[in-house]
Design an enzyme around this catalytic site. Structure first.
Site, PDB file in Angstrom:
ATOM      1  N   LYS A  75       0.819  -1.220   0.000  1.00  0.00           N
ATOM      2  CA  LYS A  75       0.000   0.000   0.000  1.00  0.00           C
ATOM      3  C   LYS A  75       0.854   1.273   0.000  1.00  0.00           C
ATOM      4  O   LYS A  75       0.350   2.348  -0.316  1.00  0.00           O
ATOM      5  CB  LYS A  75      -0.973   0.010   1.174  1.00  0.00           C
ATOM      6  CG  LYS A  75      -0.359   0.132   2.555  1.00  0.00           C
ATOM      7  CD  LYS A  75      -1.433  -0.012   3.637  1.00  0.00           C
ATOM      8  CE  LYS A  75      -0.873   0.071   5.044  1.00  0.00           C
ATOM      9  NZ  LYS A  75      -0.424   1.405   5.424  1.00  0.00           N
ATOM     10  N   ASP A  76       2.146   1.163   0.346  1.00  0.00           N
ATOM     11  CA  ASP A  76       3.018   2.340   0.370  1.00  0.00           C
ATOM     12  C   ASP A  76       3.646   2.657  -0.981  1.00  0.00           C
ATOM     13  O   ASP A  76       4.229   3.725  -1.158  1.00  0.00           O
ATOM     14  CB  ASP A  76       4.158   2.143   1.385  1.00  0.00           C
ATOM     15  CG  ASP A  76       3.677   2.136   2.823  1.00  0.00           C
ATOM     16  OD1 ASP A  76       2.586   2.681   3.091  1.00  0.00           O
ATOM     17  OD2 ASP A  76       4.385   1.578   3.690  1.00  0.00           O
ATOM     18  N   ARG A 122      -7.876   9.032   4.086  1.00  0.00           N
ATOM     19  CA  ARG A 122      -8.854   7.950   3.934  1.00  0.00           C
ATOM     20  C   ARG A 122      -9.461   7.569   5.280  1.00  0.00           C
ATOM     21  O   ARG A 122     -10.677   7.347   5.390  1.00  0.00           O
ATOM     22  CB  ARG A 122      -8.152   6.732   3.299  1.00  0.00           C
ATOM     23  CG  ARG A 122      -8.976   5.467   3.264  1.00  0.00           C
ATOM     24  CD  ARG A 122      -8.129   4.305   2.750  1.00  0.00           C
ATOM     25  NE  ARG A 122      -6.906   4.134   3.516  1.00  0.00           N
ATOM     26  CZ  ARG A 122      -6.838   3.537   4.697  1.00  0.00           C
ATOM     27  NH1 ARG A 122      -7.931   3.049   5.255  1.00  0.00           N
ATOM     28  NH2 ARG A 122      -5.691   3.421   5.334  1.00  0.00           N
ATOM     29  N   ARG A 123      -8.641   7.504   6.314  1.00  0.00           N
ATOM     30  CA  ARG A 123      -9.148   7.165   7.638  1.00  0.00           C
ATOM     31  C   ARG A 123      -9.900   8.340   8.259  1.00  0.00           C
ATOM     32  O   ARG A 123     -10.949   8.145   8.876  1.00  0.00           O
ATOM     33  CB  ARG A 123      -7.989   6.739   8.545  1.00  0.00           C
ATOM     34  CG  ARG A 123      -7.424   5.369   8.215  1.00  0.00           C
ATOM     35  CD  ARG A 123      -6.207   5.039   9.043  1.00  0.00           C
ATOM     36  NE  ARG A 123      -5.786   3.644   8.844  1.00  0.00           N
ATOM     37  CZ  ARG A 123      -4.541   3.215   8.996  1.00  0.00           C
ATOM     38  NH1 ARG A 123      -3.591   4.067   9.368  1.00  0.00           N
ATOM     39  NH2 ARG A 123      -4.245   1.946   8.792  1.00  0.00           N
ATOM     40  N   ARG A 140       2.192  10.090  13.394  1.00  0.00           N
ATOM     41  CA  ARG A 140       3.261   9.436  12.635  1.00  0.00           C
ATOM     42  C   ARG A 140       4.057   8.585  13.595  1.00  0.00           C
ATOM     43  O   ARG A 140       3.898   8.672  14.798  1.00  0.00           O
ATOM     44  CB  ARG A 140       4.190  10.476  11.982  1.00  0.00           C
ATOM     45  CG  ARG A 140       3.725  11.070  10.655  1.00  0.00           C
ATOM     46  CD  ARG A 140       3.819  10.109   9.486  1.00  0.00           C
ATOM     47  NE  ARG A 140       5.107   9.436   9.358  1.00  0.00           N
ATOM     48  CZ  ARG A 140       6.181   9.960   8.791  1.00  0.00           C
ATOM     49  NH1 ARG A 140       6.147  11.189   8.308  1.00  0.00           N
ATOM     50  NH2 ARG A 140       7.297   9.264   8.705  1.00  0.00           N
ATOM     51  N   ARG A 146       3.023   4.883  18.056  1.00  0.00           N
ATOM     52  CA  ARG A 146       1.603   5.216  17.904  1.00  0.00           C
ATOM     53  C   ARG A 146       0.777   4.684  19.072  1.00  0.00           C
ATOM     54  O   ARG A 146      -0.041   5.401  19.648  1.00  0.00           O
ATOM     55  CB  ARG A 146       1.081   4.673  16.569  1.00  0.00           C
ATOM     56  CG  ARG A 146       1.736   5.332  15.362  1.00  0.00           C
ATOM     57  CD  ARG A 146       1.155   4.834  14.056  1.00  0.00           C
ATOM     58  NE  ARG A 146       1.932   5.330  12.921  1.00  0.00           N
ATOM     59  CZ  ARG A 146       1.440   5.532  11.713  1.00  0.00           C
ATOM     60  NH1 ARG A 146       0.175   5.280  11.457  1.00  0.00           N
ATOM     61  NH2 ARG A 146       2.197   5.964  10.728  1.00  0.00           N
ATOM     62  N   CYS A 232      -1.205   7.050  -2.535  1.00  0.00           N
ATOM     63  CA  CYS A 232      -1.538   6.274  -1.332  1.00  0.00           C
ATOM     64  C   CYS A 232      -2.019   7.147  -0.181  1.00  0.00           C
ATOM     65  O   CYS A 232      -2.500   6.636   0.819  1.00  0.00           O
ATOM     66  CB  CYS A 232      -0.332   5.433  -0.897  1.00  0.00           C
ATOM     67  SG  CYS A 232       1.064   6.399  -0.290  1.00  0.00           S
TER      68      CYS A 232
END
Length: 295
Positions: A75-76, A122-123, A140, A146, A232
């Site tokens: 996905k990156d 997106r989130r 980040r 996180r 992305c």
């Protein structure tokens, strides 16, 4: 001995360690080689420092002969293929999104105005649609950093890819794992992309790790992203599942303020993966996706 290029984070080295084990099972000796990327030293939001920030240094290390193989979270990667490399998708981990919250809370149980960490548009867009009252904070860092924002009391919850939690042996930290129909993940989330320079012994080695079902699903989801000409970090999501031999592909484009959600679906055989992705993107365009992406 093949050298596997990887970022130095716990998640990256764990993922690359799996690839090392798979190669060993296929008869190839391999070792990990740490490559520092621009994204590891620049803590600005990814949408500001650019798509491919975690992947380009790995690609250049392979192209320059520093290592033989690069392991990426698929996905990156930028949506355009790099013609220098063969790309292989091995067996895929769980693609769903997960919440890690204080006190074992689910998203709906979080108090009004709870502080939730994520920097992905997106989130953010889907969170705002589900819980417009939340205080969404930028986030980040690696998985430990996180989750540490929650255990340290700075945030009430963070959103993470469940695949990363599983691979890093933190699956039990998830307080909710979302149905993709409720919270749609990033295209190819949970899938790895393994690259090697074309027509090399390393390319022959990684070819042994290809998983046909994971490849078809990831291709379909990534085609949704590429046809929408979105990177992305765009508010674009895609997911897929198998119904017998049929691959069912869903895509979504979201207004970052949570006010609009466009979704589309297509189904067909694995060999039609890219066609399915195109069909989903065309339906999204017909619903007005271009306007949302422009905004």
């Amino acid at each position: 001995m093949l050298k596997i290029g990887t970022r130095g984070s716990l998640l990256a080295t764990t993922q690359s360690g799996h690839v090392q084990e798979w190669l060993k099972s296929a008869g190839y000796e391999a070792e990990l080689h740490i490559v520092t990327t621009h994204g590891d030293v620049n803590m600005a939001p990814v949408e500001r420092i650019g798509v491919g920030v975690f992947t380009q240094a790995l690609r250049e290390a392979v192209a320059g002969g520093e290592c033989d193989i690069a392991v990426h979270s698929f996905k990156d990667l930028p949506t355009a293929a790099d013609p220098r490399f063969d790309l292989v998708v091995p067996q895929r981990q769980d693609a769903r999104e997960a919440l890690v919250a204080r006190d074992g809370l689910t998203l709906q149980e979080l108090p009004e105005g709870a502080r939730v960490g994520t920097s992905a548009p997106r989130r953010i867009s889907q969170l705002k649609a589900l819980r417009p009252d939340l205080d969404i904070r930028p986030l980040r860092g690696n998985i430990d950093t996180r989750m540490g924002k929650v255990t340290g009391g700075e945030l009430d919850a963070v959103l993470l890819a469940y695949a990363g939690l599983v691979r890093a042996n933190y699956a039990d930290r998830a307080t909710e794992v979302f149905d993709p129909g409720v919270f749609m993940p990033a295209p190819a989330q949970g899938a790895l992309a393994i690259e090697a320079v074309k027509a090399t012994p390393a390319a022959e080695a990684i070819a042994q790790l290809a998983d046909n079902t994971a490849t078809a699903a990831a291709q379909a989801e990534r085609t949704v992203l590429s046809r929408l000409e979105a990177g992305c970090t765009a508010p674009v999501a895609a997911t897929s599942h198998w119904e017998g031999e049929q691959l069912v592909v869903r895509g979504g484009v979201f207004a970052v303020d949570g006010s609009r959600q466009l979704t589309a679906q297509a189904a067909g055989m694995a060999v039609q993966a890219q066609e399915l992705g195109r069909a989903v993107s065309e339906e999204l365009f017909a619903q007005g996706a271009a306007d949302l992406l422009d905004n």
